[in-house]
Design an enzyme around this catalytic site. Structure first.
Site, short mmCIF file in Angstrom:
data_model
loop_
_atom_site.label_atom_id
_atom_site.label_comp_id
_atom_site.label_asym_id
_atom_site.label_seq_id
_atom_site.Cartn_x
_atom_site.Cartn_y
_atom_site.Cartn_z
CB VAL A 18 -0.93 0.01 1.23
CG1 VAL A 18 -1.80 1.28 1.24
CG2 VAL A 18 -1.79 -1.24 1.28
CD GLU A 71 7.55 -8.62 1.54
OE1 GLU A 71 8.50 -8.92 0.80
OE2 GLU A 71 6.94 -7.53 1.46
#
Length: 136
Positions: free
Chosen positions: A47, A59
């Site tokens: 994002v 992750e």
């Protein structure tokens, strides 16, 4: 749980979140999925934010989902990215993964057509500093 993680299941979990990644600046979408100690699969996507570098890596999103869902340790991780080169976790994410994973934890690196490479966390982050260093 078997010794060999089901990387096909992790790939299947990473694909839809990669497609939903918010990457209007780099246009480089990444998805990640992990198998946690509770047996659940948690996924995340990158994002971005107009104010670099305050975006979130895939992750990190998967790890946050694991913690929010009640998991506490990573048993296996898959990172999915496009392009011709391997999309391995960045340095900050390698350290994030180390917080919740053992050095022998398998990490698969995938592209659109499947797994391209496999590493242990120790191969990606040798001689790492982690929680054990802070325990007396």
């Amino acid at each position: 749980m078997t010794d060999e993680p089901d990387f096909d299941a992790l790939f299947a979990a990473a694909q839809p979140v990669q497609a939903r990644a918010y990457a209007p600046y780099s246009r480089f979408k990444v998805g990640a999925a992990l198998l946690a100690d509770d047996g659940a699969v948690y996924s995340g996507c990158n994002v971005e934010n107009a104010s670099y570098p305050v975006g979130v890596c895939a992750e990190a999103g998967a790890i946050s989902a694991m913690i929010a869902g009640g998991g506490r340790a990573i048993r296996a991780l898959l990172v999915l990215g496009d392009g011709d080169t391997l999309v391995t976790p960045c340095g900050a994410c390698r350290q994030r993964i180390r917080e919740f994973a053992a050095p022998e934890t398998p990490i698969a690196i995938a592209g659109p057509n499947g797994i391209r490479a496999r590493f242990s966390l120790a191969e990606l982050l040798p001689a790492s500093f982690g929680p054990d260093n802070l325990r007396q």
